[in-house]
Structure formats: structure tokens, C-alpha cells
Design a protein around this motif. Structure first.
Motif, PDB file in Angstrom:
ATOM      1  N   ALA A   1      -3.993   2.681   4.105  1.00  0.00           N
ATOM      2  CA  ALA A   1      -2.639   3.143   4.411  1.00  0.00           C
ATOM      3  C   ALA A   1      -2.666   4.597   4.851  1.00  0.00           C
ATOM      4  O   ALA A   1      -1.997   4.980   5.808  1.00  0.00           O
TER       5      ALA A   1
ATOM      6  N   PHE B   1      10.030   5.865  -7.904  1.00  0.00           N
ATOM      7  CA  PHE B   1       8.635   5.636  -7.592  1.00  0.00           C
ATOM      8  C   PHE B   1       8.443   4.185  -7.177  1.00  0.00           C
ATOM      9  O   PHE B   1       9.164   3.314  -7.627  1.00  0.00           O
TER      10      PHE B   1
ATOM     11  N   GLN C   1      -4.666  10.470  -7.292  1.00  0.00           N
ATOM     12  CA  GLN C   1      -4.706   9.251  -8.093  1.00  0.00           C
ATOM     13  C   GLN C   1      -6.023   9.138  -8.854  1.00  0.00           C
ATOM     14  O   GLN C   1      -6.044   8.782 -10.037  1.00  0.00           O
TER      15      GLN C   1
ATOM     16  N   LEU D   1       5.384  12.278   3.831  1.00  0.00           N
ATOM     17  CA  LEU D   1       4.015  12.787   3.753  1.00  0.00           C
ATOM     18  C   LEU D   1       3.379  12.930   5.127  1.00  0.00           C
ATOM     19  O   LEU D   1       2.907  14.005   5.509  1.00  0.00           O
TER      20      LEU D   1
ATOM     21  N   LEU E   1      -4.278  14.461  -0.465  1.00  0.00           N
ATOM     22  CA  LEU E   1      -2.877  14.126  -0.729  1.00  0.00           C
ATOM     23  C   LEU E   1      -2.703  12.761  -1.367  1.00  0.00           C
ATOM     24  O   LEU E   1      -1.742  12.534  -2.095  1.00  0.00           O
ATOM     25  N   VAL E   2      -3.620  11.832  -1.057  1.00  0.00           N
ATOM     26  CA  VAL E   2      -3.411  10.458  -1.506  1.00  0.00           C
ATOM     27  C   VAL E   2      -4.448  10.007  -2.538  1.00  0.00           C
ATOM     28  O   VAL E   2      -4.097   9.540  -3.623  1.00  0.00           O
TER      29      VAL E   2
ATOM     30  N   GLY F   1      -6.729  -0.509  -0.105  1.00  0.00           N
ATOM     31  CA  GLY F   1      -5.470  -0.407   0.617  1.00  0.00           C
ATOM     32  C   GLY F   1      -4.920   1.000   0.686  1.00  0.00           C
ATOM     33  O   GLY F   1      -4.286   1.386   1.661  1.00  0.00           O
ATOM     34  N   GLN F   2      -5.177   1.808  -0.346  1.00  0.00           N
ATOM     35  CA  GLN F   2      -4.684   3.183  -0.319  1.00  0.00           C
ATOM     36  C   GLN F   2      -5.395   3.977   0.771  1.00  0.00           C
ATOM     37  O   GLN F   2      -4.768   4.737   1.515  1.00  0.00           O
TER      38      GLN F   2
ATOM     39  N   GLY G   1       6.394   7.931 -14.169  1.00  0.00           N
ATOM     40  CA  GLY G   1       6.807   7.644 -12.813  1.00  0.00           C
ATOM     41  C   GLY G   1       5.879   6.753 -12.033  1.00  0.00           C
ATOM     42  O   GLY G   1       6.334   6.023 -11.175  1.00  0.00           O
ATOM     43  N   HIS G   2       4.581   6.799 -12.264  1.00  0.00           N
ATOM     44  CA  HIS G   2       3.859   5.951 -11.350  1.00  0.00           C
ATOM     45  C   HIS G   2       2.948   4.943 -12.005  1.00  0.00           C
ATOM     46  O   HIS G   2       1.794   4.817 -11.671  1.00  0.00           O
TER      47      HIS G   2
ATOM     48  N   ASN H   1       0.806  -1.227   0.000  1.00  0.00           N
ATOM     49  CA  ASN H   1       0.000   0.000   0.000  1.00  0.00           C
ATOM     50  C   ASN H   1       0.834   1.270   0.000  1.00  0.00           C
ATOM     51  O   ASN H   1       0.532   2.239   0.678  1.00  0.00           O
ATOM     52  N   LEU H   2       1.905   1.275  -0.780  1.00  0.00           N
ATOM     53  CA  LEU H   2       2.646   2.515  -0.962  1.00  0.00           C
ATOM     54  C   LEU H   2       1.848   3.410  -1.900  1.00  0.00           C
ATOM     55  O   LEU H   2       1.021   2.944  -2.670  1.00  0.00           O
ATOM     56  N   PHE H   3       2.104   4.728  -1.831  1.00  0.00           N
ATOM     57  CA  PHE H   3       1.363   5.660  -2.678  1.00  0.00           C
ATOM     58  C   PHE H   3       2.070   5.768  -4.027  1.00  0.00           C
ATOM     59  O   PHE H   3       3.154   6.338  -4.114  1.00  0.00           O
ATOM     60  N   PRO H   4       1.480   5.247  -5.100  1.00  0.00           N
ATOM     61  CA  PRO H   4       2.220   5.135  -6.367  1.00  0.00           C
ATOM     62  C   PRO H   4       2.511   6.463  -7.046  1.00  0.00           C
ATOM     63  O   PRO H   4       3.397   6.537  -7.899  1.00  0.00           O
ATOM     64  N   HIS H   5       1.786   7.517  -6.672  1.00  0.00           N
ATOM     65  CA  HIS H   5       1.974   8.788  -7.365  1.00  0.00           C
ATOM     66  C   HIS H   5       3.066   9.639  -6.716  1.00  0.00           C
ATOM     67  O   HIS H   5       3.345  10.745  -7.170  1.00  0.00           O
TER      68      HIS H   5
ATOM     69  N   ARG I   1       1.593   1.445 -11.905  1.00  0.00           N
ATOM     70  CA  ARG I   1       1.527   0.545 -10.737  1.00  0.00           C
ATOM     71  C   ARG I   1       2.356  -0.693 -10.992  1.00  0.00           C
ATOM     72  O   ARG I   1       2.207  -1.320 -12.014  1.00  0.00           O
TER      73      ARG I   1
ATOM     74  N   GLN J   1       8.766   1.183  -9.441  1.00  0.00           N
ATOM     75  CA  GLN J   1      10.056   0.811  -9.996  1.00  0.00           C
ATOM     76  C   GLN J   1      10.858  -0.086  -9.059  1.00  0.00           C
ATOM     77  O   GLN J   1      11.980  -0.457  -9.365  1.00  0.00           O
TER      78      GLN J   1
END
Lengths: 265, 483
Positions: B381, A156, B400, A123, B395-396, B377-378, B480-481, A110-114, B483, A159
Motif C-alpha cells: 500500500a 482509526f 508499526q 499521508l 511513516l508506515v 500489504g502494508q 487506537g490501533h 491495507n489501511l495504515f492501522p497506526h 488491528r 474501528q
């Protein structure tokens, strides 16, 4: 088997830290229902500061649900949960106070991908504890070094490998300086090679005296690090004991059945 | 090995050959995509012939045989006899199509708002450009100084009053030299002083150029304030300031500029607003209001609090359940019936509110789809870290979710942009409405086709532009992101 290799590599004597009398978590006669389904039955548990507790049991036994009740990711309907002196009731202030001091590591990271790894870590300190950015980043880099991946700070999460992601997740919880760490099957989604790197981090954390509540199937970890192993089945705590007693002398027949399944080849 | 292997090379000695000609390049593409089989080849030839036939009939009418030159009715033959499009029609009616019946001497007010909007928007929506222009205080100053020099040139071309260049020179010097104080206090004061000094000398100041002059002076004062703020507070974010200015200052400024009525600006009633100007006013109001309101409605609909949830559900289903035309009709005709005697709620304002609420309901569902797509899960978390509801959303979750629904959001925007044409029903003449109104002019009967083609082209430019921008945004945010 993965646990065997993990055990062989954990060539340390059992880590028995000082356990104080200070009570960190107290669960008193807690019941939880999902609709009509009685998922947790009369759970009573006391966790002292510095204790490392491993919770094991078959799937569906309610172990994850129990630890998720501790930081209110699930709500209990009956009984009391008191975390570090604060009782867990519906009051948002209590809940947020408890969540600040209780860190959680999830099975699926559950890491924040963005956000970059560094931003993932900083954060919460910046927005919850109002830490200035440069201090938060310093702490974050120190923690990344502690989990041995400082060079990944600007990357990120997508990766990174699974083991690296989980270590970042552990570092992220540690950034908030928690008093208690909850682990919900932290290595269940990882390959055998990566399990070791995460377990190493958890063992180091235990050696530093962190109060930990770990739901896992890694029995080698339990033998090395745990003060107490708890066995749950069908929503009840069946047995709890010190690891040696638990593994060598299981009292209850359900415990014996479970151990024979999980430790056999 | 036997005779079968004659001609086979020894292992490891095979040379690197080029691929066969039918596999690569243009020939390869044609072969695989257009002529890969007999049925496909026949289809290609048939549709190619159809395309050529269509273009051979349309293109001459649109371009080669069309009437481009001239500015009067006599430059085009009678409608029934013309062989090509009469674009003179568009040239003659251009200002009406663009601005409706807005007084021609006051058009500078609309144009200045356009310039302000584009000037403030471009740095915000094209990050690469904004990074280059505003990276450090030094590039900052150069950019603003450059703008001022450009404004100086522009003012000279427009033939503005004599004191005008003096302000700019003063400001440009101040900016290049870097004295913030000069900017903040100096040149607005200079502008006012010189204006007052000049007024007795030139009592009949032409409204248009004065208007421009004042507008540009205010614009530069604003940029000066921003530059000064950056000097005294290095962490000051120019982009955030621009964003705040656009959202907070720009709308009331536009209301004042367009309707007038105070500080020397002549009143222009809203029934006179029309053309592309009116389309943009309605569409932009709808777009800018619908996104935040839609997000709030979506969050409310997913809430556990029963009152909040019910209110949001009712709002969404009500506004989504009726056609926009009904909403406009209700707003325009029925709403005044409920108002006490004498209370006069501007018709355009009523239409704007209707469009805003309608669009928000649509946007709410689009955003809700995005919120549902974020794994549980987001949320967990974020909760486990101690983030409050609004912090975890802001923020989270929302970064997204909004990124996922960019196609849906832009789709809704494009639909809204075109839906604004419905205001014709309530007597407001937007871009399409003006084209229709203009086509009824007795001198120009029969040229409505050119009007509609022009309007279609205008809509296509805006809608396609939004579509391309959305693709650009998706590409930019993807980095970059994954998944």
C-alpha cells in the motif's frame, strides 16, 4: 446471490461514457515467470482514457498478477508496459512517477492501522506531492464526503467496518488525484451488505470518467459499468468483448465454462 | 407442573440476589487462588511458612538490626561480629560507588549533566506531563519561569557569587513579561558582563559554585532561545527541539564536561571515571547508539541489494557471535597492537565502541523480527501510493514495527545495562567494579556483602524502572490501533 441483489439495486442504464483515443495503458507481449512457473503468457492489452475494464477468470489465472505488474508491485521479465507515456522499466524514477498517477485498491484494504482515517488519506499528498497540510485535509474531507463517511475522519481503521474501510481505501487512492485506478478484487473480502456500498462508490467513480481496471467476480458490476470484459485463464487473455456480447455470446469454450459456473446457482 | 416445581417463582419475578460469599471479594480470591483444593491449600500453607521463615531471617539483618547511624568505621562492629547489615559502609563509600575516583570538587560537572538529562528527558518520555507543561506559549513561559525561580532558590542555597541572583531576576522578569529579545540577547550578555565585573573583586572564585552558576546560566539561555524560537515561529515544536538537543548537543557537551581540558575546566582522565556514573555512561551510549544503528542494520539485512545485505549480515553475525567479554578484551588489549606507535586511543572509548557495535547487532535482529511481522500489504500500500523507500519505512512500516518489538527492545536494553559490569575485565571500575574495589579497603574488610546488596538494589531500580516504563509505553501506544 450477492451479484443479483447488487444488479437489482444498480437500477441505472448502462453507463457508457465518452472513451477518448488517448491511450493510458499499453501492455505489449508481456511475459512473467515466478521462478520456473510461467504465470503470464504473451499479454497484450490497450486501455484508453475513460475506459472501464473488468478482468475476470478462475483463481490462479494471473489476473491480479497482471494488474499488479502495471504499478510494479510485481516485475515483468519480458515485454513492455507503458503507462501514460512512461515506460515501466527498472528505473526508480519511472516507477515512482507511474505510482503517483496510478491508484490501487486492495482486496484486504491495507489501511495504515497506526494512523487515523484522515491521516491515512493525507499521508501521501503531504509527503509525495508536498501538498500543504490544510489543503490536503480539505481534499481528504471532501473525498470522505464523496464516499459518504465524513464522520469517521478521526477514527482509526480498526474501528471501522469492512465496507467503510474499503471506502476509505478508495478515498485514500483518490486523494492522490490518479489518472488510472486499479482494483484488485475490492469486494471479495466483504459481507453482502457491504458489497453494495463499495460498488456504489465504484459506479459513481466510473460515471465521472475515471479510467478503471477492475479484477472482480461481481458480474452485475461488469454488466452495468464496464466497456470491456476480459477473461483470463492460465495466464493468457482468452477473450475480451463488450459486456453484452461477452455474457450473451461467449466465443471460447473456456469462457463458456467459466460463465456457466459463475452465473449458475 | 408437579411437586418438583414447588418453591419456584413465577417467571420474571426472581429478585436480584448477591453472589455467594465464597465467590467475591477477598474471601473469594483467597478461596479460588490459594485454597481451591486440598493439595493447593497444603502448598499455600507450606510456601507461606517458607516465606515467613525467610523473611524472619533476612529482614532483621537488612533493616531492624542494621547499623544506620554514624559516618566512621567505629560505628560498626567488626565484620565477623556484626548482627545486622552495616549501612554505614555504604554511607562512607557512597561518593566512590556513585562516581568512582572522580575528583570530589569536580562532581558538579557530573551532577549538572544528570540534571540536564532528567530535565530534558522527562517532558519527552511522559507525554501527558509534557502536554500540560508546554501546551501553549503561555504555559510554556510559566513553566520556564517556574524553573528559573527554582534555580534562583537553589543558587541561594548553594551560596553562589553575588551576581548570580541578578541574572535570574532579570531573566525571570523577561520571561514572564514575554520579551524574547531580552532572553536571547539580554541575560547571557548580563551574565558575562557581571561575571567579568565581579571577577576582579572576587579573584579566587570557588570552582564549584562558579561551575554551577555558569551551568545554570547556560541552561536558562538555552531555554530562552527555545522560548524565543517558539515566539517567532509558532509551528516550532518544543519537543522536537528538546529531542534534537538531547541527541546532538548533549553528547558532545557531556564529553566536554566530564573530561574537561578546555575553557577553564580541569582535565579528568577516563580511568578516574567509575561507579554508577561509568555504568550510566556506558549503558546510555550503548542504548542510544544501538537503536538507530540496529534499525539500519535490520533494514540493510532485508535489502535486495547484495552488497548492502552481505555487509549487514557479516556485521551482525560477527558481533553477535562473540561474547561481550571477548569484544571488550579485544578492544582493550588487541586493538592497540594494530595501532601505529604513539597513537593512543582512549580505553573507555574503545570499550564504548565495542559495546555499541555489540548492542547494535542484537538490536538489529530484534527489529528485523518486527519488520517481518508487518503484513506485506502494508509495504504494498505504501509503494502503491508512491512513497519512496525511506518515506514508506519512516511513516508506515517502522512506526508499526517498533511498536510491536517494544518488549524485545527493552529486554535488550536491560540486558545491556547489566552487561556493562563486564568492563571490570579491562580495568574500568563501574558500579559493581567499585563495590568490589571498595571491599578490599583494609579498614573495611568483610563488609563486601553490603556493597553487593546495594549494587544489586541499584541495578534493580534501573532495570525495573525500564521495565515499567516499557509497559507504560505499550499501554500508551496501544490506544487506537488494534488491528
Amino acid at each position: 446471490m450477492s451479484e443479483q441483489s447488487a444488479v437489482n439495486d444498480l437500477n441505472k442504464p448502462s453507463v457508457k461514457m465518452e472513451i477518448t483515443d488517448e491511450v493510458m495503458i499499453q501492455i505489449i507481449a508481456m511475459h512473467k515467470w515466478f521462478g520456473q512457473f510461467h504465470v503470464l503468457k504473451d499479454i497484450s492489452l490497450t486501455v484508453n482514457k475513460g475506459e472501464r475494464i473488468v478482468v475476470c477468470g478462475p483463481s490462479g489465472s494471473g489476473k491480479s498478477t497482471m494488474i499488479r505488474c502495471i504499478n510494479r508491485l510485481e516485475e515483468h521479465q519480458q515485454g513492455q508496459i507503458i503507462v501514460d507515456g512512461t515506460e515501466l522499466i527498472g528505473d526508480l524514477k519511472h516507477i515512482e512517477a507511474i505510482r503517483r498517477d496510478v491508484g490501487m485498491v486492495f482486496q484486504h484494504f491495507n489501511l495504515f492501522p497506526h494512523l487515523t482515517v484522515l491521516d491515512n488519506l493525507t499521508l501521501a499528498p503531504i509527503w509525495v506531492r508536498k501538498t500543504p497540510r490544510h489543503i490536503a485535509e480539505e481534499t481528504a474531507m471532501k473525498l470522505l464526503e464523496r464516499v459518504k463517511i465524513p464522520e469517521q475522519a478521526r477514527k482509526f481503521p480498526g474501528q471501522l467496518s469492512g465496507g467503510q474501510q474499503q471506502r476509505v481505501a478508495i478515498a485514500r487512492s483518490l486523494c492522490m488525484n490518479p489518472k488510472i485506478m486499479l482494483f484488485d478484487e475490492p469486494t471479495s473480502a466483504l459481507d453482502p451488505e457491504m458489497i453494495k456500498e463499495v460498488l456504489d462508490v465504484m459506479v459513481e467513480l466510473a460515471e465521472e470518467g475515471m479510467t478503471m481496471l477492475v479484477v472482480t467476480h461481481e458480474m452485475g458490476f461488469a454488466k452495468t459499468v464496464a466497456n470491456r470484459v476480459i477473461f483470463m485463464d492460465f495466464g493468457e487473455i482468452i477473450e475480451q468483448n463488450e459486456p453484452e456480447e461477452f455474457f450473451n455470446n461467449p466465443q471460447h469454450e473456456r469462457t463458456q465454462l467459466f460463465l456457466s459456473q459463475i452465473l449458475a446457482h | 407442573m408437579s411437586a418438583m416445581t414447588t418453591g419456584v417463582r413465577a417467571p420474571g419475578t426472581h429478585p436480584d440476589l448477591p453472589p455467594p460469599p465464597t465467590e467475591v471479594g477477598l474471601r473469594g480470591w483467597l478461596y479460588h487462588n490459594l485454597f481451591s483444593s486440598w493439595p493447593n491449600s497444603i502448598l499455600t500453607i507450606a510456601s507461606g511458612a517458607l516465606l515467613v521463615w525467610i523473611l524472619a531471617h533476612i529482614l532483621p539483618w537488612l533493616f531492624f538490626d542494621a547499623y544506620w547511624s554514624g559516618n566512621e568505621r567505629s560505628d560498626c562492629p567488626a565484620a565477623g561480629e556484626r548482627e545486622g547489615a552495616c549501612w554505614v559502609y555504604i554511607k562512607v563509600w557512597f561518593k566512590q560507588l556513585m562516581y568512582g575516583r572522580y575528583p570530589l570538587e569536580e562532581l558538579w560537572r557530573i551532577n549538572s549533566a544528570y540534571i540536564l538529562l532528567v530535565g530534558a528527558l522527562i517532558p519527552l518520555i511522559i507525554p501527558a506531563l509534557s502536554d500540560r507543561l508546554f501546551a501553549t506559549p503561555a504555559t510554556w513561559r510559566r513553566t520556564v519561569g517556574g524553573v528559573m525561580v527554582a534555580a534562583l532558590v537553589l543558587s541561594a542555597l548553594l551560596g553562589t557569587p553575588t551576581w548570580f541572583p541578578a541574572i535570574f531576576f532579570w531573566a525571570a522578569v523577561g520571561l514572564f513579561v514575554g520579551y524574547g529579545f531580552l532572553l536571547v540577547v539580554g541575560y547571557p550578555a548580563m551574565a558575562v558582563l557581571l561575571f567579568l565585573v565581579d571577577l576582579p573583586v572576587h579573584p579566587h572564585v570557588d570552582t564549584q559554585s562558579t561551575g554551577w552558576a555558569l551551568f545554570l546560566a547556560v541552561l536558562l539561555a538555552l531555554e530562552g532561545v527555545l522560548a524565543f524560537a517558539h515566539r517567532i515561529w509558532p509551528r516550532f515544536s518544543y519537543k522536537a527541539a528538546l529531542g534534537v538537543m538531547l541527541l546532538v548537543v548533549f553528547p558532545p557537551l557531556c564529553v566536554y564536561l566530564f573530561s574537561g581540558g578546555a575553557l577553564g575546566l580541569e582535565t579528568v582522565e577516563t580511568p578516574l571515571w567509575g561507579g554508577l556514573f561509568l555504568t550510566l555512561v556506558i549503558a546510555l551510549s550503548g542504548i542510544v547508539a544501538s537503536l538507530p544503528l540496529g534499525v539500519l542494520l535490520a533494514l540493510g539485512r532485508r535489502s535486495n541489494m547484495p552488497v548492502v545485505k552481505s555487509v549487514c549480515v557479516v556485521f551482525i553475525e560477527l558481533w553477535r557471535g562473540v561474547p561481550l567479554i571477548t569484544v571488550l578484551f579485544m578492544a582493550s588489549v588487541m586493538f592497540p597492537l594494530f595501532m601505529p606507535e604513539g597513537v593512543n586511543f582512549d580505553k573507555l572509548l574503545r570499550a564504548l565502541l565495542g559495546v555499541m557495535f555489540f548492542a547494535s547487532a542484537y538490536m538489529a535482529e530484534v527489529v528485523r523480527g518486527g519488520l517481518q511481522a508487518i503484513p506485506k500489504g502494508q509495504y504494498e500500500a505504501a509503494d502503491a501510493l508512491g512513497l519512496s523507500y525511506w518515506k514508506s519505512m519512516g511513516l508506515v512500516i517502522l512506526p508499526q514495527a517498533l511498536k510491536i518489538v517494544i518488549p524485545g527492545v527493552v529486554n535488550t536494553f536491560i540486558g545491556l545495562f547489566k552487561d556493562t559490569t563486564l568492563v571490570l575485565i579491562i580495568g574500568l571500575f563501574d558500579f559493581l567494579g567499585m563495590a568490589q574495589a571498595v571491599s578490599t579497603n583494609p579498614d573495611w574488610l568483610g563488609f563486601y556483602v553490603e556493597g553487593y546488596i546495594f549494587v544489586a538494589f541499584g541495578f534493580f531500580l534501573f532495570c525495573f524502572g525500564m521495565s515499567r516504563y516499557s509497559l507504560y509505553l505499550e499501554r500508551k501506544l496501544e490506544t487506537g490501533h488494534r488491528r
